[in-house]
Structure formats: C-alpha cells, structure tokens
Design a protein around this motif. Structure first.
Motif, PDB file in Angstrom:
ATOM      1  N   VAL A 137      11.639   3.317  -5.296  1.00 34.40           N
ATOM      2  CA  VAL A 137      12.582   2.313  -5.811  1.00 34.40           C
ATOM      3  C   VAL A 137      13.219   1.502  -4.679  1.00 34.40           C
ATOM      4  O   VAL A 137      13.205   0.264  -4.720  1.00 34.40           O
ATOM      5  CB  VAL A 137      13.638   2.965  -6.732  1.00 34.40           C
ATOM      6  N   PRO A 138      13.784   2.130  -3.643  1.00 35.33           N
ATOM      7  CA  PRO A 138      14.371   1.319  -2.566  1.00 35.33           C
ATOM      8  C   PRO A 138      13.339   0.425  -1.859  1.00 35.33           C
ATOM      9  O   PRO A 138      13.648  -0.716  -1.491  1.00 35.33           O
ATOM     10  CB  PRO A 138      14.946   2.345  -1.591  1.00 35.33           C
ATOM     11  N   LEU A 139      12.131   0.931  -1.683  1.00 31.01           N
ATOM     12  CA  LEU A 139      11.101   0.107  -1.049  1.00 31.01           C
ATOM     13  C   LEU A 139      10.766  -1.100  -1.922  1.00 31.01           C
ATOM     14  O   LEU A 139      10.543  -2.201  -1.413  1.00 31.01           O
ATOM     15  CB  LEU A 139       9.842   0.925  -0.758  1.00 31.01           C
ATOM     16  N   GLY A 140      10.759  -0.905  -3.233  1.00 25.19           N
ATOM     17  CA  GLY A 140      10.530  -2.023  -4.143  1.00 25.19           C
ATOM     18  C   GLY A 140      11.616  -3.084  -4.024  1.00 25.19           C
ATOM     19  O   GLY A 140      11.335  -4.287  -4.047  1.00 25.19           O
ATOM     20  N   VAL A 141      12.846  -2.653  -3.881  1.00 27.05           N
ATOM     21  CA  VAL A 141      13.963  -3.593  -3.707  1.00 27.05           C
ATOM     22  C   VAL A 141      13.814  -4.356  -2.396  1.00 27.05           C
ATOM     23  O   VAL A 141      13.998  -5.579  -2.341  1.00 27.05           O
ATOM     24  CB  VAL A 141      15.316  -2.844  -3.770  1.00 27.05           C
ATOM     25  N   VAL A 142      13.456  -3.652  -1.333  1.00 28.79           N
ATOM     26  CA  VAL A 142      13.255  -4.296  -0.030  1.00 28.79           C
ATOM     27  C   VAL A 142      12.106  -5.302  -0.105  1.00 28.79           C
ATOM     28  O   VAL A 142      12.211  -6.424   0.408  1.00 28.79           O
ATOM     29  CB  VAL A 142      12.986  -3.234   1.070  1.00 28.79           C
ATOM     30  N   MET A 143      11.018  -4.915  -0.771  1.00 23.74           N
ATOM     31  CA  MET A 143       9.873  -5.824  -0.888  1.00 23.74           C
ATOM     32  C   MET A 143      10.244  -7.083  -1.660  1.00 23.74           C
ATOM     33  O   MET A 143       9.849  -8.196  -1.287  1.00 23.74           O
ATOM     34  CB  MET A 143       8.703  -5.110  -1.576  1.00 23.74           C
ATOM     35  N   PHE A 144      11.015  -6.944  -2.733  1.00 28.16           N
ATOM     36  CA  PHE A 144      11.430  -8.112  -3.503  1.00 28.16           C
ATOM     37  C   PHE A 144      12.315  -9.020  -2.648  1.00 28.16           C
ATOM     38  O   PHE A 144      12.147 -10.241  -2.644  1.00 28.16           O
ATOM     39  CB  PHE A 144      12.167  -7.682  -4.774  1.00 28.16           C
ATOM     40  N   GLY A 145      13.236  -8.428  -1.887  1.00 23.27           N
ATOM     41  CA  GLY A 145      14.096  -9.228  -1.010  1.00 23.27           C
ATOM     42  C   GLY A 145      13.305  -9.954   0.064  1.00 23.27           C
ATOM     43  O   GLY A 145      13.531 -11.150   0.331  1.00 23.27           O
ATOM     44  N   SER A 165       0.833  -1.209   0.000  1.00 23.73           N
ATOM     45  CA  SER A 165       0.000   0.000   0.000  1.00 23.73           C
ATOM     46  C   SER A 165       0.865   1.255   0.000  1.00 23.73           C
ATOM     47  O   SER A 165       0.587   2.213  -0.742  1.00 23.73           O
ATOM     48  CB  SER A 165      -0.929   0.006   1.219  1.00 23.73           C
ATOM     49  N   VAL A 166       1.899   1.259   0.817  1.00 25.25           N
ATOM     50  CA  VAL A 166       2.823   2.399   0.848  1.00 25.25           C
ATOM     51  C   VAL A 166       3.510   2.544  -0.503  1.00 25.25           C
ATOM     52  O   VAL A 166       3.682   3.659  -1.018  1.00 25.25           O
ATOM     53  CB  VAL A 166       3.857   2.228   1.991  1.00 25.25           C
ATOM     54  N   GLN A 167       3.870   1.417  -1.106  1.00 25.35           N
ATOM     55  CA  GLN A 167       4.537   1.432  -2.407  1.00 25.35           C
ATOM     56  C   GLN A 167       3.636   2.051  -3.482  1.00 25.35           C
ATOM     57  O   GLN A 167       4.097   2.847  -4.305  1.00 25.35           O
ATOM     58  CB  GLN A 167       4.930  -0.002  -2.789  1.00 25.35           C
ATOM     59  N   VAL A 168       2.375   1.717  -3.467  1.00 25.69           N
ATOM     60  CA  VAL A 168       1.427   2.281  -4.435  1.00 25.69           C
ATOM     61  C   VAL A 168       1.295   3.790  -4.231  1.00 25.69           C
ATOM     62  O   VAL A 168       1.317   4.570  -5.194  1.00 25.69           O
ATOM     63  CB  VAL A 168       0.052   1.572  -4.329  1.00 25.69           C
ATOM     64  N   VAL A 169       1.180   4.207  -2.986  1.00 26.02           N
ATOM     65  CA  VAL A 169       1.057   5.644  -2.695  1.00 26.02           C
ATOM     66  C   VAL A 169       2.305   6.391  -3.167  1.00 26.02           C
ATOM     67  O   VAL A 169       2.207   7.457  -3.784  1.00 26.02           O
ATOM     68  CB  VAL A 169       0.802   5.877  -1.186  1.00 26.02           C
ATOM     69  N   ILE A 212       2.269   6.615  -7.022  1.00 26.82           N
ATOM     70  CA  ILE A 212       1.308   7.605  -7.517  1.00 26.82           C
ATOM     71  C   ILE A 212       1.820   9.021  -7.269  1.00 26.82           C
ATOM     72  O   ILE A 212       1.641   9.917  -8.089  1.00 26.82           O
ATOM     73  CB  ILE A 212      -0.072   7.388  -6.859  1.00 26.82           C
ATOM     74  N   ALA A 213       2.503   9.211  -6.128  1.00 30.04           N
ATOM     75  CA  ALA A 213       3.041  10.528  -5.786  1.00 30.04           C
ATOM     76  C   ALA A 213       4.344  10.842  -6.528  1.00 30.04           C
ATOM     77  O   ALA A 213       4.919  11.914  -6.338  1.00 30.04           O
ATOM     78  CB  ALA A 213       3.280  10.617  -4.282  1.00 30.04           C
ATOM     79  N   HIS A 214       4.820   9.914  -7.361  1.00 33.43           N
ATOM     80  CA  HIS A 214       6.058  10.098  -8.127  1.00 33.43           C
ATOM     81  C   HIS A 214       7.234  10.431  -7.212  1.00 33.43           C
ATOM     82  O   HIS A 214       7.899  11.444  -7.389  1.00 33.43           O
ATOM     83  CB  HIS A 214       5.882  11.170  -9.209  1.00 33.43           C
ATOM     84  N   GLN A 215       7.448   9.574  -6.245  1.00 31.16           N
ATOM     85  CA  GLN A 215       8.559   9.716  -5.301  1.00 31.16           C
ATOM     86  C   GLN A 215       9.571   8.581  -5.527  1.00 31.16           C
ATOM     87  O   GLN A 215       9.669   7.659  -4.723  1.00 31.16           O
ATOM     88  CB  GLN A 215       8.044   9.666  -3.864  1.00 31.16           C
ATOM     89  N   PRO A 216      10.339   8.615  -6.622  1.00 35.17           N
ATOM     90  CA  PRO A 216      11.249   7.500  -6.919  1.00 35.17           C
ATOM     91  C   PRO A 216      12.345   7.309  -5.874  1.00 35.17           C
ATOM     92  O   PRO A 216      12.853   6.194  -5.706  1.00 35.17           O
ATOM     93  CB  PRO A 216      11.840   7.858  -8.282  1.00 35.17           C
ATOM     94  N   ALA A 217      12.701   8.384  -5.147  1.00 35.77           N
ATOM     95  CA  ALA A 217      13.743   8.257  -4.124  1.00 35.77           C
ATOM     96  C   ALA A 217      13.326   7.290  -3.008  1.00 35.77           C
ATOM     97  O   ALA A 217      14.173   6.675  -2.364  1.00 35.77           O
ATOM     98  CB  ALA A 217      14.064   9.618  -3.535  1.00 35.77           C
ATOM     99  N   LEU A 218      12.022   7.136  -2.782  1.00 41.13           N
ATOM    100  CA  LEU A 218      11.520   6.194  -1.779  1.00 41.13           C
ATOM    101  C   LEU A 218      10.882   4.964  -2.426  1.00 41.13           C
ATOM    102  O   LEU A 218      10.956   3.862  -1.884  1.00 41.13           O
ATOM    103  CB  LEU A 218      10.490   6.892  -0.878  1.00 41.13           C
TER     104      LEU A 218
END
Length: 146
Positions: free
Chosen positions: A104-112, A89-93, A96-102
């Motif tokens: 992208v890293p959250l996506g990497v953490v989620m995949f791990g 949910s945080v990742q989707v928000v 949508i808010a176009h915050q790649p600085a947060l």
C-alpha cells in the motif's frame, strides 16, 4: 534538410500520453484496492488493473526511449521510466506475496511520483518551445546545411 523531431506547441507527445495513462491506471488501482475490501468483484478488478498498470509502465519506458533516441534529447526520462518499471515490478511481487504493509505505501509513492512526472512533462516541453531549442544528439553540429 533538417528533420523536426519535436511536436508543435500545444500538442501532446507520446511520452506525455504514456505518463498520463500510467497515472490513470495507478488511480484505478487505488480505487479497486478500496473495492477489494468492500465488494466481491474488487479482487478481480484489482488483479486486472495490476496487469494494465504494468503494461502502462512498459509503455512509459518505450515512449521515453522513442523520445530520447531520434531527437537526441536527454536520457533522463528513460532513467525515470526504467526506475518506475522496477518499482512496478516490486509492487507486483509485494501484491502477490500479500504484503499490504509494504504494498500500500509503495502504491501511494508510485502514484505521487507519476503525478510529479505528469506535471513536469509539459513544463519541459514549454521550456524547449519558448527557447526555440530542439534537442539534438551528442556530436551533431548545430549548424544547418546551406
């Protein structure tokens, strides 16, 4: 008469399949994030993939609840799945808010984290099968009726 709630050894459980689907959708999201930068259709693929990934996270919660309630197993997978749904949910928000600085890293953490959950799911099943144990609900006697 006892009802067996665990699967036969060597078979995939619904929980394992849900975690695998979630992991694959996260990998797809990583690929489409790269396509987003290189091709005109990358944005559409990443958008569609985000919806599928969120659905896979909800399926993970459903699978964890179904694995926990009937067999009386540990509620830990439900907590992991719920935590993962919160992260999704945080990742989707953030997306949508176009915050790649947060985002992208959250996506990497989620995949791990999804890879770790995928790797640990069969190990727990093998441990139960080797010990001959079956999870049971609290307050249920381990004695079988004669």
């Amino acid at each position: 008469m006892a009802l067996r709630t665990t699967t036969a050894p060597g078979r995939f459980t619904f929980l394992y399949v849900a975690i695998a689907l979630q992991t694959l959708t996260l990998l797809f999201q990583a690929v489409t994030a790269g396509l987003l930068l290189a091709t005109p259709y990358g944005g559409l693929l990443h958008d569609v993939g985000s919806r599928v990934m969120y659905g896979a996270s909800m399926l993970y919660v459903l699978a964890a609840v179904l694995a926990w309630r009937p067999g009386g197993g540990s509620p830990r997978p439900v907590l992991y799945a719920t935590g993962f749904l919160v992260l999704a949910s945080v990742q989707v928000v953030l997306g949508i808010a176009h915050q790649p600085a947060l985002h992208v890293p959250l996506g990497v953490v989620m995949f791990g984290l999804s890879l770790v959950a995928l790797a640990l799911a069969p190990a727990r099943h093998r441990t139960l099968a080797r010990a001959g144990a079956q999870p049971r609900a609290r307050g249920v006697s381990s004695r079988q009726p004669v």
